[in-house]
Design an enzyme around this catalytic site. Structure first.
Site, PDB file in Angstrom:
ATOM      1  CD  GLU A   1      50.374   7.347  16.983  1.00 15.46           C
ATOM      2  OE1 GLU A   1      49.576   6.729  17.046  1.00 15.46           O
ATOM      3  OE2 GLU A   1      51.632   7.007  16.520  1.00 15.46           O
ATOM      4  CG  LEU A   2      45.266  10.146  12.511  1.00 10.70           C
ATOM      5  CD1 LEU A   2      44.923  10.264  11.147  1.00 10.70           C
ATOM      6  CD2 LEU A   2      45.622  11.633  13.102  1.00 10.70           C
TER       7      LEU A   2
ATOM      8  N   GLY B   1      45.192  13.283  16.999  1.00 12.32           N
ATOM      9  CA  GLY B   1      43.708  14.061  17.368  1.00 12.32           C
ATOM     10  C   GLY B   1      42.984  13.165  16.052  1.00 12.32           C
ATOM     11  N   GLY B   2      41.989  13.908  15.829  1.00 11.70           N
ATOM     12  CA  GLY B   2      40.992  13.035  14.843  1.00 11.70           C
ATOM     13  C   GLY B   2      41.474  13.135  13.333  1.00 11.70           C
TER      14      GLY B   2
ATOM     15  CE  LYS C   1      46.114  23.635  19.312  1.00  5.69           C
ATOM     16  NZ  LYS C   1      45.421  23.552  20.496  1.00  5.69           N
TER      17      LYS C   1
ATOM     18  CD  GLU D   1      37.634   8.198  17.500  1.00  2.99           C
ATOM     19  OE1 GLU D   1      37.867   9.333  16.895  1.00  2.99           O
ATOM     20  OE2 GLU D   1      38.693   7.517  18.228  1.00  2.99           O
TER      21      GLU D   1
ATOM     22  CD1 TRP E   1      39.460  17.133  23.032  1.00  2.00           C
ATOM     23  CD2 TRP E   1      39.088  15.668  24.709  1.00  2.00           C
ATOM     24  NE1 TRP E   1      38.566  15.911  22.718  1.00  2.00           N
ATOM     25  CE2 TRP E   1      38.274  15.502  23.754  1.00  2.00           C
ATOM     26  CE3 TRP E   1      38.767  14.881  25.821  1.00  2.00           C
ATOM     27  CZ2 TRP E   1      37.211  14.296  23.875  1.00  2.00           C
ATOM     28  CZ3 TRP E   1      37.896  13.806  26.094  1.00  2.00           C
ATOM     29  CH2 TRP E   1      37.254  13.624  25.049  1.00  2.00           C
ATOM     30  CG  ASN E   2      42.262  11.484  24.707  1.00  2.34           C
ATOM     31  OD1 ASN E   2      42.692  11.767  23.837  1.00  2.34           O
ATOM     32  ND2 ASN E   2      42.471  10.029  24.609  1.00  2.34           N
TER      33      ASN E   2
ATOM     34  CB  CYS F   1      43.059   6.542  20.379  1.00  2.09           C
ATOM     35  SG  CYS F   1      44.356   6.197  21.267  1.00  2.09           S
TER      36      CYS F   1
HETATM   37  P1  NAD Z   1      41.071  17.038  17.218  1.00  2.00           P
HETATM   38  O1  NAD Z   1      41.575  16.587  15.918  1.00  2.00           O
HETATM   39  O2  NAD Z   1      39.772  17.840  17.524  1.00  2.00           O
HETATM   40  O3  NAD Z   1      42.217  18.098  17.970  1.00  2.00           O
HETATM   41  C1  NAD Z   1      43.582  17.719  18.274  1.00  2.00           C
HETATM   42  C2  NAD Z   1      44.381  18.851  18.377  1.00  2.00           C
HETATM   43  O4  NAD Z   1      44.361  19.453  17.005  1.00  2.00           O
HETATM   44  C3  NAD Z   1      43.808  19.965  19.082  1.00  2.00           C
HETATM   45  O5  NAD Z   1      45.099  20.621  19.993  1.00  2.00           O
HETATM   46  C4  NAD Z   1      43.344  21.022  18.307  1.00  2.00           C
HETATM   47  O6  NAD Z   1      43.436  22.282  18.735  1.00  2.00           O
HETATM   48  C5  NAD Z   1      44.388  20.980  17.165  1.00  2.00           C
HETATM   49  N1  NAD Z   1      43.784  21.376  16.005  1.00  2.00           N
HETATM   50  C6  NAD Z   1      42.493  21.625  15.427  1.00  2.00           C
HETATM   51  N2  NAD Z   1      42.371  22.205  14.172  1.00  2.00           N
HETATM   52  C7  NAD Z   1      43.735  22.246  13.814  1.00  2.00           C
HETATM   53  C8  NAD Z   1      44.427  22.798  12.652  1.00  2.00           C
HETATM   54  N3  NAD Z   1      43.758  23.255  11.654  1.00  2.00           N
HETATM   55  N4  NAD Z   1      45.754  22.658  12.507  1.00  2.00           N
HETATM   56  C9  NAD Z   1      46.445  22.376  13.562  1.00  2.00           C
HETATM   57  N5  NAD Z   1      46.061  21.882  14.783  1.00  2.00           N
HETATM   58  C10 NAD Z   1      44.653  21.777  14.998  1.00  2.00           C
HETATM   59  O7  NAD Z   1      41.132  15.806  18.363  1.00  2.00           O
HETATM   60  P2  NAD Z   1      40.386  16.116  19.940  1.00  2.00           P
HETATM   61  O8  NAD Z   1      38.868  16.081  19.924  1.00  2.00           O
HETATM   62  O9  NAD Z   1      41.167  16.866  20.870  1.00  2.00           O
HETATM   63  O10 NAD Z   1      40.648  14.377  20.300  1.00  2.00           O
HETATM   64  C11 NAD Z   1      40.081  13.131  19.988  1.00  2.00           C
HETATM   65  C12 NAD Z   1      40.773  12.295  18.760  1.00  2.00           C
HETATM   66  O11 NAD Z   1      42.204  12.435  19.170  1.00  2.00           O
HETATM   67  C13 NAD Z   1      40.063  11.210  18.701  1.00  2.00           C
HETATM   68  O12 NAD Z   1      39.668  11.259  17.104  1.00  2.00           O
HETATM   69  C14 NAD Z   1      41.002  10.224  19.180  1.00  2.00           C
HETATM   70  O13 NAD Z   1      40.905   8.921  18.815  1.00  2.00           O
HETATM   71  C15 NAD Z   1      42.235  10.646  18.891  1.00  2.00           C
HETATM   72  N6  NAD Z   1      43.386  10.182  19.529  1.00  2.00           N
HETATM   73  C16 NAD Z   1      44.079   9.466  19.191  1.00  2.00           C
HETATM   74  C17 NAD Z   1      45.239   8.686  19.679  1.00  2.00           C
HETATM   75  C18 NAD Z   1      46.372   8.055  19.326  1.00  2.00           C
HETATM   76  O14 NAD Z   1      47.223   7.634  19.964  1.00  2.00           O
HETATM   77  N7  NAD Z   1      45.880   7.357  18.098  1.00  2.00           N
HETATM   78  C19 NAD Z   1      45.363   9.032  21.153  1.00  2.00           C
HETATM   79  C20 NAD Z   1      44.273   9.918  21.604  1.00  2.00           C
HETATM   80  C21 NAD Z   1      43.464  10.564  20.944  1.00  2.00           C
END
Ligand code: NAD
Length: 490
Positions: A250-251, A228-229, A175, A382, A151-152, A284
Site C-alpha cells: 500500500e504505497l 509506506g513510500g 513494526k 507526493e 507513521w500516519n 496517502c
Molecule cells: P516510509 O516508506 O519511509 O516508511 C514506512 C515504514 O517502512 C517505516 O516503518 C520504516 O521504518 C520502514 N522501513 C524503512 N526502510 C525500510 C527497509 N529498508 N526495510 C523495511 N522497512 C523499512 O514511509 P513513511 O514516511 O513512514 O509514510 C509515508 C508514506 O506512506 C507515504 O508515501 C504515504 O503515501 C504512504 N502511505 C500509504 C498508505 C496506503 O494505504 N496506500 C497509507 C498511509 C501511508
C-alpha cells in the site's frame, strides 16, 4: 517534564529493549517519550516467537470462531481505551485530536468486522472429472506475517493488516514506524488483556535498515504487508528475495480531485479542504491535484483560498484545532524544498507556501497554480503535506487526460451533478478508489488500495482475509481398487 516510557511486546512479554531513542512532540519539537529500539536480536526473538506460536501451542488448536472471539475482546479493549490511545497518537504524530478520537473509536469496528470474518472462510468441494476421487479445497493461514507500518494513522493502518491476518490464523511481527510509534506500542496491552497466546502478536519498532530490513528479509517470514513510500517498497521487495515471502504493498498517491462547472460548489470546496488540509495533508489519499473546469477556476480558487486562510491552526490536543503540525521536521524540510522547486519551475503561489514562525513543525495550508507548467514537482511528486496544486481543464477528455497523467493511482475525487459523466469517468480513471461527490470515506467493508506506483494490495473487505491464506487441495481416493499403473499420471 517527565518522559513517558513505552515498551516492546515480544512473546507475550513487555520489555524496554537494549537500546532506546527519544520521540519528539511535533507540536513543540521537544522530546516527550522514550521508545525502545529493536535491532537484529529483538527482531529475531520476535520472529522466532511468532514462528513458534504459529506451529505449536494453543493458537493452531483454536477454532476460527475462538479466534474471532479474541478479536472481539480486543475490539472492546480498544473502544474502552480509545480516548487514551487517541491522545497518544495526537501527542506523538501531531494529528489533531478531533480526528484521532473518532478514527481510533472506528478502529474497534475494523477488528469487529474481521472477528466476524474469521469463521466465514469456506473451501469448496470440486466437481472433479474422476469417478473415484473426492477433492476439496480449503484456505489455510499463510504463516508468519511481517507488518510494516508508516507513521500516519498507525492504529488504523495496522488494524487493516492485523485483523485479517489473525482472522485467517496467521501470527505477526508488527513494526511500528520509528516516527510516532507510541499508540501502536501501547496497543500491545490490548492483545495481552484479550488473552491472545504468547507470540501470536509481537509489536516492536526501530529504524529502516536495522529493524525493518532485518524483519522483511528474515527466513521465517511468509508474508509481508507493507504500507509506506514507493522507494522503501523497492527495498522491501529486494529483501523478500531472501525469504520469497508474498507481498502486499500500500504505497503513496498523487490523487486528482476533479470539479466540473455543474458541481455543488459549496460541497466541493469543503470536500477539497478535507482532501488536502485534513491531517495536514499527511494522508496517502490526499486529493493533492485539483482539476477545475476553466469556467469556474477563478471563483473556486478565490473561495478556496479564503477558506484555507481561515483554517484554525494550533495545538493538535485542542478540540477546536483544525490543522496541526507535520509529524517530523524532516517532512517539513522536504515540503519547503519541493514548494520552492515548484515555484522555480514556473508554478504560481496562490496561498501559503511557508513554515509558521512558532515552535513545532507547522506549515501553512498552501495552494499553487500549475497551469503554466507541467514540470512542477508539487504536481508530479507526493509531498505528504498541506500543499494543493491546481490545473484547469476544458472538457471531459482534457480532465481525464490530466487526471491520469500520474505514475500514482490510489484515489480520485469527482464532483459533478451529471450521473452519466460520473459513471464514464469512474470507469476510465486509473485509481483503486473513486469518490463521487464525496471524499476520504473509508469502511472495514470496502476494499482500499491502488494501481501502479500506489501499490497492488487491497486492504478492507473480506477479500483482504484471503490475502493471508493459501488454498490447500486435498485428494481422497474413494475406490478400493489397487493403485493402477504407476507410470501414468492419474
Ligand atoms: P516510509 O516508506 O519511509 O516508511 C514506512 C515504514 O517502512 C517505516 O516503518 C520504516 O521504518 C520502514 N522501513 C524503512 N526502510 C525500510 C527497509 N529498508 N526495510 C523495511 N522497512 C523499512 O514511509 P513513511 O514516511 O513512514 O509514510 C509515508 C508514506 O506512506 C507515504 O508515501 C504515504 O503515501 C504512504 N502511505 C500509504 C498508505 C496506503 O494505504 N496506500 C497509507 C498511509 C501511508
Amino acid at each position: 517534564m517527565k518522559m513517558q516510557l513505552f515498551q516492546h511486546y515480544i512473546d507475550g512479554e513487555f520489555s524496554n529493549g537494549a537500546t532506546q531513542f527519544e520521540s519528539l512532540d511535533p507540536a513543540t519539537g521537544k522530546a516527550w517519550a522514550i521508545i525502545p529500539e529493536a535491532r537484529e536480536e529483538e527482531v529475531n526473538r520476535a520472529v522466532t516467537a511468532a514462528h513458534r506460536a504459529f506451529n505449536q501451542g494453543q493458537w493452531p488448536k483454536l477454532t476460527a470462531t475462538q479466534r474471532g472471539k479474541l478479536l472481539y475482546k480486543l475490539a472492546d479493549w480498544i473502544e474502552e481505551n480509545a480516548p487514551y490511545l487517541a491522545e497518544l497518537e495526537t501527542r506523538d504524530t501531531g494529528k489533531i485530536i478531533r480526528e484521532t478520537a473518532s478514527q481510533i473509536a472506528y478502529v474497534a469496528d475494523y477488528y469487529r468486522y474481521y472477528a466476524g470474518c474469521a469463521d466465514k472462510l469456506e473451501g469448496a468441494v470440486l466437481p472433479i472429472d474422476k469417478t473415484d476421487m473426492q477433492v476439496w479445497t480449503k484456505p489455510q493461514a499463510v504463516g508468519v506475517v511481517a507488518a510494516i507500518i508508516p507513521w500516519n494513522s498507525q492504529l488504523f493502518l495496522s488494524a487493516v493488516k492485523i485483523g485479517p491476518a489473525l482472522a485467517a490464523g496467521c501470527t505477526l511481527v508488527i513494526k511500528a514506524s520509528e516516527d510516532g510509534p507510541a499508540p501502536l506500542l501501547e496497543l500491545a496491552k490490548g492483545f495481552h488483556a484479550a488473552g491472545f497466546p504468547s507470540g501470536v502478536v509481537n509489536i516492536i519498532t526501530g529504524f529502516g535498515k536495522t529493524c525493518g530490513s532485518v524483519l522483511t528479509s528474515h527466513p521465517d517470514i511468509d508474508h509481508i504487508a507493507f504500507t509506506g513510500g514507493p522507494i522503501t517498497a523497492q527495498q522491501v521487495i529486494k529483501n523478500s528475495a531472501n525469504n520469497l515471502a508474498s507481498l502486499s504493498l500500500e504505497l503513496g498517491g498523487k490523487s486528482p480531485f476533479i470539479i466540473f462547472a455543474d458541481a455543488d460548489l459549496d460541497s466541493a470546496i469543503n470536500a477539497q479542504i478535507a482532501a488536502i488540509f485534513a491531517a495536514s495533508g499527511q494522508s496517502c489519499v490526499a486529493g493533492s491535484r485539483l482539476l477545475l473546469q476553466s469556467s469556474i477556476k477563478e471563483e473556486f480558487i478565490n473561495r478556496l483560498k479564503q477558506k484555507a486562510e481561515t483554517i484554525k491552526i494550533g495545538s493538535p490536543l485542542d478540540k477546536s484545532t483544525e490543522m496541526g503540525p507535520l509529524c517530523t521536521l524532516r517532512q517539513r524540510q522536504y515540503i519547503e524544498q519541493m514548494v520552492s522547486a515548484s515555484i522555480n519551475a514556473g508554478a504560481r503561489l496562490i496561498s501559503g507556501g511557508f513554515s509558521l514562525d512558532k515552535e513545532g513543525f507547522y506549515y501553512a495550508p498552501s495552494i499553487i497554480d500549475c497551469d503554466n507548467t507541467e514540470q512542477a514537482p508539487c504536481l508530479t511528486h507526493e509531498l505528504f503535506g498541506p500543499v494543493l496544486s491546481v490545473q484547469s481543464f476544458t472538457d471531459e477528455a482534457d480532465a481525464l487526460g490530466k487526471a491520469n497523467n500520474s505514475r500514482y493511482g490510489l484515489a480520485c475525487g469527482l464532483f459533478t451533478q451529471n450521473l452519466a459523466r460520473a459513471h464514464r469517468i469512474s470507469a476510465q480513471i486509473r485509481s483503486g478508489i473513486v469518490w463521487l461527490n464525496t471524499y476520504r470515506a473509508v469502511s472495514p467493508i470496502a476494499p482500499f488500495g491502488g494501481f501502479a506506483l500506489s501499490g497492488h494490495g487491497r486492504e478492507g473487505g473480506m477479500a483482504a482475509v484471503m490475502d493471508y491464506t493459501r488454498s490447500k487441495t486435498v485428494w481422497l481416493n474413494t475406490s478400493d481398487a489397487p493403485f493402477p499403473d504407476p507410470f501414468i499420471m492419474r
